[in-house]
Design an enzyme around this catalytic site. Structure first.
Site, mmCIF file in Angstrom:
data_model
loop_
_atom_site.group_PDB
_atom_site.id
_atom_site.type_symbol
_atom_site.label_atom_id
_atom_site.label_comp_id
_atom_site.label_asym_id
_atom_site.label_seq_id
_atom_site.Cartn_x
_atom_site.Cartn_y
_atom_site.Cartn_z
ATOM 1 N N LYS A 219 0.250 -1.273 -0.001
ATOM 2 C CA LYS A 219 -0.345 -0.033 -0.011
ATOM 3 C C LYS A 219 0.807 0.804 -0.006
ATOM 4 O O LYS A 219 0.519 2.604 -0.306
ATOM 5 C CB LYS A 219 -0.574 -0.187 1.286
ATOM 6 C CG LYS A 219 -2.363 -1.089 1.282
ATOM 7 C CD LYS A 219 -2.960 -1.624 2.571
ATOM 8 C CE LYS A 219 -4.112 -2.339 2.377
ATOM 9 N NZ LYS A 219 -3.800 -2.843 3.374
ATOM 10 N N GLN B 83 -4.509 -1.700 9.674
ATOM 11 C CA GLN B 83 -4.750 -2.425 9.232
ATOM 12 C C GLN B 83 -4.909 -3.933 10.235
ATOM 13 O O GLN B 83 -4.894 -3.759 10.787
ATOM 14 C CB GLN B 83 -3.280 -3.103 8.608
ATOM 15 C CG GLN B 83 -2.738 -4.691 7.983
ATOM 16 C CD GLN B 83 -3.236 -4.395 6.165
ATOM 17 O OE1 GLN B 83 -3.546 -3.436 5.772
ATOM 18 N NE2 GLN B 83 -3.909 -5.585 6.246
ATOM 19 N N ASP C 91 -11.020 2.479 3.754
ATOM 20 C CA ASP C 91 -11.502 1.019 3.956
ATOM 21 C C ASP C 91 -12.637 0.827 3.407
ATOM 22 O O ASP C 91 -12.465 0.157 3.220
ATOM 23 C CB ASP C 91 -11.167 0.495 4.785
ATOM 24 C CG ASP C 91 -9.601 -1.032 4.790
ATOM 25 O OD1 ASP C 91 -9.542 -0.406 3.611
ATOM 26 O OD2 ASP C 91 -8.987 -0.538 6.252
HETATM 27 N N1 GUN Z 1 -6.822 -7.178 6.216
HETATM 28 C C1 GUN Z 1 -7.420 -7.760 5.386
HETATM 29 N N2 GUN Z 1 -7.704 -7.080 3.773
HETATM 30 C C2 GUN Z 1 -8.003 -5.661 4.163
HETATM 31 C C3 GUN Z 1 -8.443 -4.821 3.836
HETATM 32 O O1 GUN Z 1 -8.742 -4.497 2.952
HETATM 33 N N3 GUN Z 1 -8.376 -4.105 5.245
HETATM 34 C C4 GUN Z 1 -7.935 -3.880 5.807
HETATM 35 N N4 GUN Z 1 -7.452 -2.616 6.943
HETATM 36 N N5 GUN Z 1 -7.289 -4.968 6.877
HETATM 37 C C5 GUN Z 1 -7.458 -5.801 6.038
#
Ligand code: GUN
Length: 285
Positions: free
Chosen positions: A53, A97, A120
């Site tokens: 990311k 996350q 998100d």
């Molecule tokens: N963990 C696995 N997929 C995601 C996601 O799309 N966003 C976040 N914040 N954590 C994750």
């Protein structure tokens, strides 16, 4: 001609468009979008997602910071970091996350993020708006799946779509987005009776169940489009693999996404798009 849907390529085009948009935004507003990612603990999967990311953001020209905290952080301490970021006018996007350590209530943490900084789209306000079709950010993986289907020229209106998996992050929201595209949607899951009978009816099969080789070729209608959302370790060789038995399924499906290189890159590109959208929404307020 290959029947593989190349998510890497579609995601690259999306990121390039975003980079150009960020250049324009900086000319107009004198600053670029700013994303803050919070990583708790050292789970290798989470570390790798967060690194991906940050790299994508930097390449696009999105300012970004990763705040790393040990697994021992308390919920109060995490909420205090979020409160600070909420109050910082120079922060446009906040991402925590997941998963978080067991002693922290994920729902409390998600609800603490300002909805307008929730890149998100996990906050209850944003989830509600999505289900009501009100303007808001959309969850990254479902959004990426719809973009991939459209880019691959797949007609959605009137089609039978079967989604295998009912998670808050993928199965349920992608079903709603497909319904918005006038598809006829069935949500199947681990307790669905006669799953094969159900999946065989799918013109488009979306699999997000989190089990390697869960969907085998005999469960796919010949000519169906298959979207594999799974990210698993192949128990035979330790490599990354999806939820679909790709080797066999690619001969039955008319189009199919690989793992890696399918949905994954789209999720990250859509997160970047959400960050730019949050910036734009905040700046015009
Ligand atoms: N963990 C696995 N997929 C995601 C996601 O799309 N966003 C976040 N914040 N954590 C994750």
């Amino acid at each position: 001609m290959s029947n593989i849907i190349n998510g890497k390529e579609v995601a690259k085009a999306l990121r390039e468009g975003l980079a150009a948009r960020v250049v324009e935004l900086e000319k107009i507003h004198g600053r670029t979008p700013n994303l803050v990612v919070i990583l708790v603990g050292e789970d290798p999967g989470s570390v790798s997602y967060v690194t991906g990311k940050a790299k994508a953001a930097t390449e696009i020209g999105i300012r970004n910071t990763t705040i790393r905290r040990p697994e021992t952080i308390t919920e109060e301490e995490l909420l205090a970091i979020i409160a600070e970021l909420n109050a910082d006018a120079d922060v446009d996007g906040i991402l925590v996350q997941l998963p978080l350590p067991k002693h922290i209530d994920e729902q409390n943490v998600i609800a603490a993020i300002l909805p307008e900084k929730d890149v998100d789209a996990f906050h209850p306000c944003n989830v509600g708006k999505m289900w009501l079709k009100q303007p808001t950010v959309l969850p990254c993986t479902p959004k990426g799946i719809i973009k991939l289907l459209k880019e691959s020229g797949t007609e959605l209106s009137g089609k039978n779509v079967v989604v295998v998996g009912r998670s808050n992050i993928v199965g349920q929201p992608v079903s709603k987005l497909l319904l918005n595209e006038n598809a006829t949607v069935t949500i199947a899951h681990s307790r669905t009776a006669n799953l094969k009978e159900v999946t065989l009816r799918a013109d488009i099969l979306i699999v997000a169940i989190g089990k390697e080789r869960f969907v085998t070729a005999d469960m796919i209608k010949p000519g169906a489009v298959v979207i594999d959302v799974g990210v698993n370790r192949d128990s035979r060789n330790g490599k990354l693999c999806g939820d679909v038995d790709f080797e066999e399924a690619q001969h039955v499906a008319s189009k199919i996404t690989p793992v890696p290189g399918g949905v994954g890159p789209m999720t990250i590109a859509c997160l970047m798009e959400n960050t730019v959208e949050c910036f734009e929404r905040r700046i015009v307020k």
